[in-house]
Each structure stands twice: as structure tokens, then as C-alpha cells.
Design a protein around this motif. Structure first.
Motif, PDB file in Angstrom:
ATOM      1  N   VAL A 116       0.850  -1.197   0.000  1.00  0.00           N
ATOM      2  CA  VAL A 116       0.000   0.000   0.000  1.00  0.00           C
ATOM      3  C   VAL A 116       0.887   1.250   0.000  1.00  0.00           C
ATOM      4  O   VAL A 116       0.705   2.170  -0.798  1.00  0.00           O
ATOM      5  CB  VAL A 116      -0.942   0.002   1.218  1.00  0.00           C
ATOM      6  CG1 VAL A 116      -1.751   1.300   1.263  1.00  0.00           C
ATOM      7  CG2 VAL A 116      -1.879  -1.195   1.168  1.00  0.00           C
ATOM      8  N   GLY A 117       1.861   1.280   0.918  1.00  0.00           N
ATOM      9  CA  GLY A 117       2.779   2.414   0.963  1.00  0.00           C
ATOM     10  C   GLY A 117       3.579   2.541  -0.321  1.00  0.00           C
ATOM     11  O   GLY A 117       3.792   3.649  -0.826  1.00  0.00           O
ATOM     12  N   LEU A 118       4.007   1.409  -0.874  1.00  0.00           N
ATOM     13  CA  LEU A 118       4.794   1.428  -2.106  1.00  0.00           C
ATOM     14  C   LEU A 118       3.990   1.992  -3.261  1.00  0.00           C
ATOM     15  O   LEU A 118       4.517   2.733  -4.102  1.00  0.00           O
ATOM     16  CB  LEU A 118       5.279   0.014  -2.434  1.00  0.00           C
ATOM     17  CG  LEU A 118       6.226  -0.114  -3.636  1.00  0.00           C
ATOM     18  CD1 LEU A 118       7.527   0.641  -3.370  1.00  0.00           C
ATOM     19  CD2 LEU A 118       6.513  -1.590  -3.925  1.00  0.00           C
ATOM     20  N   ALA A 119       2.700   1.661  -3.321  1.00  0.00           N
ATOM     21  CA  ALA A 119       1.846   2.175  -4.395  1.00  0.00           C
ATOM     22  C   ALA A 119       1.749   3.699  -4.320  1.00  0.00           C
ATOM     23  O   ALA A 119       1.824   4.392  -5.337  1.00  0.00           O
ATOM     24  CB  ALA A 119       0.463   1.547  -4.312  1.00  0.00           C
ATOM     25  N   HIS A 120       1.597   4.236  -3.112  1.00  0.00           N
ATOM     26  CA  HIS A 120       1.529   5.691  -2.956  1.00  0.00           C
ATOM     27  C   HIS A 120       2.879   6.333  -3.249  1.00  0.00           C
ATOM     28  O   HIS A 120       2.940   7.416  -3.846  1.00  0.00           O
ATOM     29  CB  HIS A 120       1.066   6.044  -1.543  1.00  0.00           C
ATOM     30  CG  HIS A 120      -0.414   5.912  -1.358  1.00  0.00           C
ATOM     31  ND1 HIS A 120      -1.307   6.890  -1.744  1.00  0.00           N
ATOM     32  CD2 HIS A 120      -1.173   4.908  -0.862  1.00  0.00           C
ATOM     33  CE1 HIS A 120      -2.534   6.510  -1.471  1.00  0.00           C
ATOM     34  NE2 HIS A 120      -2.489   5.305  -0.941  1.00  0.00           N
ATOM     35  N   ALA A 121       3.960   5.663  -2.836  1.00  0.00           N
ATOM     36  CA  ALA A 121       5.297   6.188  -3.125  1.00  0.00           C
ATOM     37  C   ALA A 121       5.529   6.239  -4.626  1.00  0.00           C
ATOM     38  O   ALA A 121       6.071   7.215  -5.160  1.00  0.00           O
ATOM     39  CB  ALA A 121       6.363   5.313  -2.454  1.00  0.00           C
ATOM     40  N   ARG A 122       5.098   5.206  -5.340  1.00  0.00           N
ATOM     41  CA  ARG A 122       5.271   5.153  -6.790  1.00  0.00           C
ATOM     42  C   ARG A 122       4.494   6.293  -7.464  1.00  0.00           C
ATOM     43  O   ARG A 122       4.992   6.955  -8.375  1.00  0.00           O
ATOM     44  CB  ARG A 122       4.793   3.803  -7.314  1.00  0.00           C
ATOM     45  CG  ARG A 122       5.030   3.602  -8.821  1.00  0.00           C
ATOM     46  CD  ARG A 122       4.473   2.264  -9.300  1.00  0.00           C
ATOM     47  NE  ARG A 122       5.140   1.147  -8.657  1.00  0.00           N
ATOM     48  CZ  ARG A 122       4.557   0.302  -7.807  1.00  0.00           C
ATOM     49  NH1 ARG A 122       3.281   0.469  -7.479  1.00  0.00           N
ATOM     50  NH2 ARG A 122       5.224  -0.695  -7.282  1.00  0.00           N
TER      51      ARG A 122
END
Length: 238
Positions: A116-122
């Protein structure tokens, strides 16, 4: 479990495995069984004939299932095509997954899945080009600044314990090689603030002008990575 073990050791499909496949085609999936259990848990909460609707925050679905579904959206393209097919049955298509990745985050109280965090970071990198954001910054309601700070803390603690790479390092470094720089993070934030102003053709405030003059004066004492980043500023309009 016993029948799954026998089926995996058999050279070809047996009468028993065919009988079980007739009941449930995915009784012995080629992916982790935990994924299959989580899928059915989420599917049960969706209802027998109810498809998930993108952008609604998975309303009506429990916190744990919502977090799992959000992670599947973030990882959709990396899943087995047959897993993607199962997700389509509950309304998660490639288009829905892409929309859900950038939809507004809804707090659930559950532990935030790394995906979830990675998707927002991307998504943030796609707009801003870096991950040097201050702690309070949110992205579509998601506490991205705080999440990244916690990941830097985890990576630092891991590095002090063992020379082995921290599990999430590669994924975040692929988005921004300097997401966890070996120098003070404040330096990285000031660098990107200055870079943004120069790229926009704006005059940096006195504090930033003083900062860049100080960096250039001590250029040879900086780390090679810092020197390369400062060199890139020469390509920007001033």
C-alpha cells in the motif's frame, strides 16, 4: 494438507486430485495457500453477487480484508494470470487496480501493508520525481511522509544488525535511489527544494542561496552521490 502433499509429489494428476479439483479447482493452488485463504475471506465479505467498486475504499469490507485487497491492486501486474482471473471475479481488473492505487486512502486502523505504501510512493514519484518529502506530507490522504520515515528507521536498524539488504530496499530504491541517503536527510530535502525552484525558473530564497553556496564551497568534501546530484543542477535553468 495431506492430499496436497501427495499431489505435489505425484508425477501426474491422480484420481484423488481430479476428484478434489472437481469440488474446487484451486484446492491445491500453485501460489501460497495463504493467498487463497485471504482471497476467499475477502470474497465472502464482498457478497455472492456483489463486485467491488473502485474508489469506494472497499466500503463494507473488514479492515484486514481491505488492506489485503489494496495490496493486490498495488501488485496486480506481478500476480499469476490465474490469480488475476480470480480477482476479476470480484471486480478487480487491471483498470480498477490502477485506479485504486491512486484513489484516496481511507484509514482502517489496520497495519499498513508495505505494498500500500509502495503504491503511494510510486504515484508520488511519478508526479514529483523523488521521495524526499517531509514527515507531515500526505498523498491522497495517505501518511506517506510518516510511512517513509518509518521505513528509513527500519532500514537503518536492519543495517546495524546485519549486512544483508533490508527487504524493502530494492523496491524503494528503484523509485528513488536516494530515498534513504547516507547523508543527512535534511540535505536531501533542501536539494530537492532548490531543484524544484530552479526548474520552475524561480529565484531561490536567501536561505537556499546560502545553502547552495556553502555546498559548492565544500564540494570536494561531500560524498560522491552528493557531488553527482549537485552536478545535475547545472543542467537546470537558473
Amino acid at each position: 494438507m495431506s492430499q496436497r502433499s501427495r499431489a505435489r509429489m505425484a508425477e501426474k494428476e491422480t484420481d484423488r486430485s481430479r476428484a478434489l479439483s472437481a469440488i474446487d479447482p484451486w484446492w491445491n493452488p500453485p501460489w501460497p495457500l495463504a493467498w487463497q485463504r485471504a482471497y476467499h475471506h475477502a470474497r465472502k465479505q464482498c457478497g455472492s453477487n456483489q463486485l467491488l467498486v473502485p474508489g469506494d475504499g472497499f466500503a463494507g469490507v473488514g479492515a484486514a480484508a481491505a488492506s489485503w485487497l489494496y495490496a493486490q491492486c498495488a501488485l496486480f501486474e506481478e500476480l499469476d494470470p490465474r490469480q488475476q482471473g480470480l480477482l476479476r471475479e470480484i471486480g478487480i481488473t487491471a483498470e480498477v487496480a490502477q485506479a485504486r492505487q491512486t484513489a484516496r486512502y481511507h484509514r482502517t486502523g489496520a497495519r499498513i501493508d508495505f505494498a500500500v505504501g509502495l503504491a503511494h510512493a510510486r504515484d508520488y514519484v511519478g508526479v514529483h520525481g523523488h521521495l524526499a518529502l517531509p514527515h507531515p506530507v500526505q498523498h491522497n490522504g495517505f501518511p506517506l511522509g510518516r510511512w517513509l520515515a518509518s521505513k528509513r528507521g527500519e532500514a537503518g536498524a536492519h543495517a546495524r544488525r546485519t549486512p544483508a539488504p533490508w527487504p524493502g530496499m530494492q523496491a524503494l530504491a528503484a523509485l528513488d535511489p536516494w530515498w534513504f541517503p547516507p547523508w543527512a536527510f535534511a540535505w536531501q530535502r533542501d536539494y530537492h527544494r532548490l531543484r524544484l525552484l530552479l526548474a520552475a525558473g524561480l529565484e531561490p530564497p536567501p536561505k537556499l542561496r546560502s545553502w547552495i553556496n556553502e555546498q559548492l564551497a565544500q564540494l570536494q568534501t561531500l560524498l560522491p552521490g552528493q557531488q553527482r546530484l549537485l552536478q545535475e543542477l547545472k543542467d537546470l535553468p537558473v
